[in-house]
Motif scaffolding. Sequence first.
Motif, PDB file in Angstrom:
ATOM      1  N   LEU A  31     -44.747  30.255 -26.847  1.00 21.64           N
ATOM      2  CA  LEU A  31     -44.036  30.159 -26.578  1.00 21.64           C
ATOM      3  C   LEU A  31     -42.617  30.805 -25.834  1.00 21.64           C
ATOM      4  CD1 LEU A  31     -44.336  28.070 -29.659  1.00 21.64           C
ATOM      5  CD2 LEU A  31     -43.957  27.300 -28.103  1.00 21.64           C
ATOM      6  N   SER A  36     -42.001  27.732 -21.108  1.00 23.52           N
ATOM      7  CA  SER A  36     -42.080  26.697 -22.452  1.00 23.52           C
ATOM      8  C   SER A  36     -40.742  25.869 -22.878  1.00 23.52           C
ATOM      9  CB  SER A  36     -42.468  28.091 -23.693  1.00 23.52           C
ATOM     10  OG  SER A  36     -43.902  28.332 -23.167  1.00 23.52           O
ATOM     11  N   ALA A  48     -39.780  32.601 -31.016  1.00 19.65           N
ATOM     12  CA  ALA A  48     -41.207  32.248 -30.329  1.00 19.65           C
ATOM     13  C   ALA A  48     -42.097  32.548 -31.997  1.00 19.65           C
ATOM     14  CB  ALA A  48     -41.425  33.065 -28.988  1.00 19.65           C
ATOM     15  N   TRP A  70     -37.002  23.748 -26.261  1.00 14.06           N
ATOM     16  CA  TRP A  70     -38.256  23.219 -25.414  1.00 14.06           C
ATOM     17  C   TRP A  70     -38.797  22.866 -24.239  1.00 14.06           C
ATOM     18  CZ3 TRP A  70     -40.313  28.264 -26.874  1.00 14.06           C
ATOM     19  CH2 TRP A  70     -40.226  28.090 -28.140  1.00 14.06           C
ATOM     20  N   GLY A  74     -43.426  23.297 -23.954  1.00 15.29           N
ATOM     21  CA  GLY A  74     -43.584  23.973 -25.166  1.00 15.29           C
ATOM     22  C   GLY A  74     -43.744  23.475 -25.877  1.00 15.29           C
TER      23      GLY A  74
END
Length: 450
Positions: A31, A36, A48, A70, A74
């Motif tokens: 992430l 992401s 994250a 995102w 992600g």
Amino acid sequence: MKKKDLRNQMTPPKFLAIGFAAITLLGTFLLKLPISTADGTSTPIIDAFFTAVSSISVTGLAVVDTGLHWSGFGQVVMLLLIQLGGLGFMTSATWVALMFNRRISLRERMILQEAMGQYQIQGIVDLIRRVLIYTLIIEGTGALLLTLRFSSMMPLSEAAYFGIFQSISIFNNAGFDLMSQIHGPFAGFASYVTDPFVNIVLMVLIFLGGIGFIVIFDLIEYPKCRKLSLHSKVVLTVTSLLIVIGALMIFVLEYHNTKTLGPLSYPAKWMAAIFQSITPRSGGVSTLDIASLEQSTQFFMILLMFIGAAPGSTGGGIKVTTFAVLIGAVITMIQGKRDVVLYRHRISQAVVYRSVTLTILSLLLLVGASMFLSITESGEFLRILFEAVSAFGTVGLSMGLTGELSGIGKITIALLMFLGRLGPLTLAYAISRKNSKELYRHPEGRITIG
């Protein structure tokens, strides 16, 4: 020799704790990557990490908007973490092993037994097979129904993605949603408060995810054998009572609140009240603004979140069975009896002790975390307590504090989510030394209580 000693020391609770931590770190790394995010920039490490913990613990608290912040990559990472966290990474690993016809060792069966909350190891692999089948059926059905509903608002391919994401997220009681892409930042499902179709689909997914697979299996087999296990009876009874009592309380407390139930029609009031009663089971989505609820309602929802869902489910909290045993113990003491009895079955003293221990550990954890957060964060204490209990119960409901958390506040809430998913008792077993049988008993002493 050292490897063998290390292996022997790696008890199932320790393995589960380390496994969850390792997957969380991997999720944090993925992430954190620029790919992401929707705008291609790197997400701050603390955000994250928070999102990875919230996903793997199937909580749903979000410091950034899931639908807008995102990217597709992600969101898929989050979805995989949610699925792993909801059903357990050991369960998922077993599925892969079974696909390749690999034998499941005794040690792996013991870890699966701990992860699924089972009392016996016999039939555990068959249980995992059934979990896979029913998960695919339930999530697939939910995805199809939601796709049909969203297809009137967007292209079919996009509606299918929305349906799959929401079905997996809601069934695993994660509470993340993509509705901000349609209705604006952090919109949630407030726009669907009067939509019976969406409400019913989401409530059924939350309910099925919250009662656990053991109960689902029992319900499926009931037409044949006409018999439910004691576990299923207790789970269904307590869950139903909490939903009914919760809906009545919310309906009464919010009936005249102009910011929640007030403007709705009479049938819509009941539907919203039932939905808000079911979602503290660990659902994490709401059709009303939680921050606009009356304080009495917010506190009542804290109690529901603390109790949580059923053992072996995707939900958190101290669990409805623990609550049932505690109530049974109180009734037993009042009646002056010796044994806790539920449905004409005596509950062992070990289970009663375990229930008391779990509840006290959970309360101590929440008291300590809430006091600490009241120092590090600004705002009303009820708001802070609601956030802490929501994190520990892996619920994901919030009064708006999540996005305002300081760095230390995010770490504290993340730890609460992790401990809530793993279970404070499992963690205690993981860090404790190997139990040795006592060779003697101390003389009985007497103290005055009450």
